[in-house]
Design an enzyme around this catalytic site. Structure first.
Site, PDB file in Angstrom:
ATOM      1  N   ASP A 189      32.773  10.720  38.066  1.00 38.67           N
ATOM      2  CA  ASP A 189      32.648  11.882  37.170  1.00 38.67           C
ATOM      3  C   ASP A 189      32.241  11.427  35.770  1.00 38.67           C
ATOM      4  OD1 ASP A 189      35.165  10.613  36.844  1.00 38.67           O
ATOM      5  OD2 ASP A 189      35.974  12.380  35.842  1.00 38.67           O
ATOM      6  N   HIS A 525      31.049   7.656  45.842  1.00 41.84           N
ATOM      7  CA  HIS A 525      31.181   8.955  45.182  1.00 41.84           C
ATOM      8  C   HIS A 525      30.833   8.737  43.711  1.00 41.84           C
ATOM      9  CE1 HIS A 525      32.846  12.990  44.450  1.00 41.84           C
ATOM     10  NE2 HIS A 525      33.317  12.470  43.324  1.00 41.84           N
ATOM     11  N   ASP A 575      32.492   5.228  54.247  1.00 50.36           N
ATOM     12  CA  ASP A 575      31.399   4.973  53.306  1.00 50.36           C
ATOM     13  C   ASP A 575      30.569   6.241  53.160  1.00 50.36           C
ATOM     14  OD1 ASP A 575      29.611   3.827  51.630  1.00 50.36           O
ATOM     15  OD2 ASP A 575      28.578   2.640  53.172  1.00 50.36           O
ATOM     16  N   GLU A 584      35.198   6.348  45.823  1.00 50.42           N
ATOM     17  CA  GLU A 584      34.731   6.484  44.452  1.00 50.42           C
ATOM     18  C   GLU A 584      34.638   5.080  43.830  1.00 50.42           C
ATOM     19  OE1 GLU A 584      36.548   9.734  42.390  1.00 50.42           O
ATOM     20  OE2 GLU A 584      35.326   9.452  40.593  1.00 50.42           O
TER      21      GLU A 584
HETATM   22  O1  9MR Z   1      42.607   6.268  39.984  1.00 52.14           O
HETATM   23  C1  9MR Z   1      43.311   7.495  39.981  1.00 52.14           C
HETATM   24  C2  9MR Z   1      44.342   7.462  41.068  1.00 52.14           C
HETATM   25  O2  9MR Z   1      45.312   6.477  40.775  1.00 52.14           O
HETATM   26  C3  9MR Z   1      44.984   8.836  41.221  1.00 52.14           C
HETATM   27  O3  9MR Z   1      45.836   8.809  42.343  1.00 52.14           O
HETATM   28  C4  9MR Z   1      43.896   9.888  41.397  1.00 52.14           C
HETATM   29  C5  9MR Z   1      44.446  11.304  41.549  1.00 52.14           C
HETATM   30  O4  9MR Z   1      45.054  11.727  40.404  1.00 52.14           O
HETATM   31  O5  9MR Z   1      43.013   9.863  40.287  1.00 52.14           O
HETATM   32  C6  9MR Z   1      42.340   8.643  40.152  1.00 52.14           C
HETATM   33  O6  9MR Z   1      41.564   8.694  39.017  1.00 52.14           O
HETATM   34  C7  9MR Z   1      40.412   9.525  39.013  1.00 52.14           C
HETATM   35  C8  9MR Z   1      40.467  10.340  37.729  1.00 52.14           C
HETATM   36  O7  9MR Z   1      41.535  11.233  37.769  1.00 52.14           O
HETATM   37  C9  9MR Z   1      39.171  11.066  37.442  1.00 52.14           C
HETATM   38  N1  9MR Z   1      38.049  10.171  37.493  1.00 52.14           N
HETATM   39  C10 9MR Z   1      37.942   9.477  38.761  1.00 52.14           C
HETATM   40  C11 9MR Z   1      39.176   8.634  38.987  1.00 52.14           C
HETATM   41  C12 9MR Z   1      39.034   7.770  40.233  1.00 52.14           C
HETATM   42  O8  9MR Z   1      39.062   8.512  41.395  1.00 52.14           O
END
Ligand code: 9MR
Length: 620
Positions: A189, A525, A575, A584
């Protein structure tokens, strides 16, 4: 969250391009790059039988150079086969085109090379240039035209979100705008989050500090790495890190600003009660889109309005910690910048002490939460960095009063658990023996775990969390530090176990790093590296690390593609760009990849011991 995912599904449904098929499976699970000449070398051969199997290694001329018998392990219930361990550590002669053979199976070619990790160290660092916000990404630094793009969010002058969140809580906004142009996008994102920026930045800076402690020339010496600042007289690693540091500094609330924020509330309850505070010196938690965008989305095409979200104590302490680290590193490089960092760190610390319970709450649409209801570790980390930089008694007192000061390291570092970062700094910079010992004790426990696991990795839990690959790498950092402090080779062996796992010695037989290995991750992602969704967009450049298997928070109801139900823990990964819980990419996951790959490219046991990753590798 829901909105982002729905848009993504629609984008996929309207796309006629076939999804890229996975390459055929390999029969051997091994590091698909190969091995360092002096390292332990292990592969796993999945087999239904418990009987040992003969194996051999052939070289590029098909001559047998090593042979032996597999060591069958008990059947792994979740995987349904006997993992047979193949130990080819005796193979030390550098070369390319080696293959492993057993029965009718032959592996893809692999190398034995002291330079094995040098290209990866560079490409993993390039991840950060690729994800810079506020500046055009130029082909000559990005490895080709297909990764070039116009600047995303080039003039990020923003104010605070005002209005209702998803729970009906009404946020009051703030009476100012900040120029927060720059920094790195967090992940797939386009949000920029101070909490996650903090650990990612710290990790890159710590790599620099470790090299300083070892007394060598800087890693990523000036001019060695493809970024616009190369040639400015400063290490390219520090140049890349400064890109984020400047952004974190820009996220600081102006002196004297009064704000209305939730105080002492740890969850997204309704109603949230807003309290008037002196917010000056705090850091805003994030700057992000008001609503989720779909995939694909080149950042300069982002149609959403972006806002600052309320400051949090955790973000403020991330700023205090990294700015204090900045102050000591840049002292002899750019005194004015160093002073600016120190002043910001002190203000942030004071603001966090004044506002110690402002948690990141609020149920917003276009960004992740990074919420953390325990900031005692952030206080410890910031105090450690400020103490290491200033030596002042007030910070030492705060450290000693912290429950983390004498506590063991019971968990690898991660964005919600940063106490180990403080311990590493105290050990490395302030030369604290007890903190060193706590880290070595953790390394010993993880070393024992490696001996107990099927695939020989220093991680015995069956719980693979979101971003699990980074948990392994963050353990590897501490294992590498233990090797540095004790000189014991076994710790280094476990660092290699982690890289072996990430690059193919895993039950999927996949490399989780784009561009590396015979079966690399291809479809992250990511809103720009979205080739799978729209062929007009590029595939990932080499050196991006997938989050990895996730069996604790995957699948989610809003996730269009997810791993199969009942998957064995290490196989809960797919994948596919639509699997945001497993595939991601993110700055806090690539930063430890840079750290570990660079350490392996330059660590004392490697035959090119004093080498820095000095030459930019050819870009694919
Ligand atoms: O890395 C984060 C993970 O530890 C959490 O469980 C998850 C859900 O809250 O969010 C991950 O972080 C994301 C962030 O909120 C938004 N940008 C992408 C991040 C990686 O997925």
């Amino acid at each position: 969250m829901m909105k982002r995912r729905l848009i993504a599904v629609l984008a996929v449904a309207s796309c006629t391009a076939p999804l890229r098929a996975d390459p055929p499976p390999l029969v051997f699970d091994l590091n698909q790059l190969g091995f360092l000449p002096d390292s332990p070398k292990r592969a796993v051969f999945p087999h239904m039988s418990a009987e040992p199997v003969k194996w051999s290694v052939i070289d590029a001329t098909s001559a047998v150079v090593l042979s032996g018998e597999t060591q069958p392990r008990p059947k792994d219930a979740a995987l349904g086969y006997h993992p047979h361990v193949i130990d080819l550590s005796a193979l030390r002669t550098p070369g390319k085109g080696y293959r492993l053979a057993a029965g009718n199976s032959t592996s893809n070619p692999f190398a034995i090379s002291a330079d094995l990790y040098r290209p990866l160290a560079h490409d993993a660092l390039s991840y950060f240039y690729h994800n810079r916000a506020g500046t055009p990404i130029l082909a000559r630094f990005a490895g080709g035209e297909r990764w070039a793009r116009p600047a995303g969010h080039p003039e990020e002058r923003v104010t605070c979100f005002a209005g209702e969140d998803n729970r009906g809580n009404r946020w009051p906004g703030c009476g100012y705008t900040l120029d927060v142009t720059g920094g790195w996008y967090d992940a797939g994102d386009h949000g920029k989050y101070v909490v996650n920026g903090g650990i990612a930045l710290w990790t890159l800076l710590n790599l620099h500090e470790l090299r300083q402690a070892r007394g060598g020339a800087p890693v990523f010496a000036d001019g060695s790495h493809p970024i616009p600042e190369a040639g400015n007289g400063v290490s390219d690693l520090l140049d890349e890190a400064r890109w984020e540091m400047e952004f974190l500094l820009a996220m600081q609330v102006p002196e004297g600003a009064r704000l209305r924020v939730p105080v002492g509330q740890k969850t997204n309850q309704r109603p949230l009660v807003f309290t008037d505070i002196d917010g000056g010196g705090m850091a805003h938690h994030k700057i992000a889109d008001e609503r989720w965008t779909g995939l694909p989305m080149r950042p300069d095409r982002d149609p959403e309005t972006r806002y600052l979200y309320a400051p949090s104590t955790a973000a403020t302490l991330n700023l205090a910690a990294t700015a204090a680290q900045c102050a000591r590193i840049w002292r002899g490089i750019d005194a004015a910048f160093s002073a600016r960092c120190l002043e910001a760190a002190r203000r942030a610390w004071a603001a966090a002490e004044r506002n110690a319970q402002v948690y990141a709450v609020g149920d917003f649409n276009g960004s992740g939460g990074y919420g953390d209801s325990d900031v005692s570790d952030e206080f410890f980390w910031a105090a450690a960095e400020l103490f290491a930089t200033t030596g002042e008694a007030v910070f030492e007192k705060a450290l000693r009063a912290s429950p983390h000061f004498a506590a063991p390291v019971d968990k690898e570092p991660g964005w919600p658990s940063v106490a180990p970062l403080g311990k590493i700094t105290l050990a490395l910079i302030a030369n604290s023996q007890p903190q060193k010992q706590a880290l070595i004790d953790a390394a010993d426990r993880w070393s024992a775990e490696a001996r107990a696991t099927t695939y020989g990795i220093p991680y015995a839990s069956d719980r693979y969390a979101w971003g699990s690959n980074s948990n392994l790498l963050n353990r590897a950092i501490i294992l590498a530090l233990a090797a540095h402090w004790t000189g014991e080779a076994r710790y280094r062996g476990h660092v290699i176990d982690v890289m072996d796992y990430l690059l193919g010695r895993n039950p999927l037989g996949r490399s989780f790093v784009s561009g590396y290995g015979a079966r690399p991750m291809r479809n992250p992602h990511h809103r720009f590296w979205a080739h799978q969704i729209d062929p007009a967009y590029p595939p990932p450049p080499p050196g991006a690390l997938s989050g990895g298997p996730n069996n604790t928070s995957s699948p989610r109801s809003d996730e269009p593609v997810a791993p199969p139900k009942g998957c064995a823990p290490q196989t809960c990964w797919v994948d596919d760009a639509r699997s945001f819980t497993t595939n991601e990419v993110a700055i806090n996951w690539n930063a430890p990849l840079v750290w570990v790959a660079t350490w392996l490219a330059t660590s004392p046991s490697a035959s090119r011991s004093s080498a820095s990753p000095s030459q930019a590798p050819p870009k694919s």
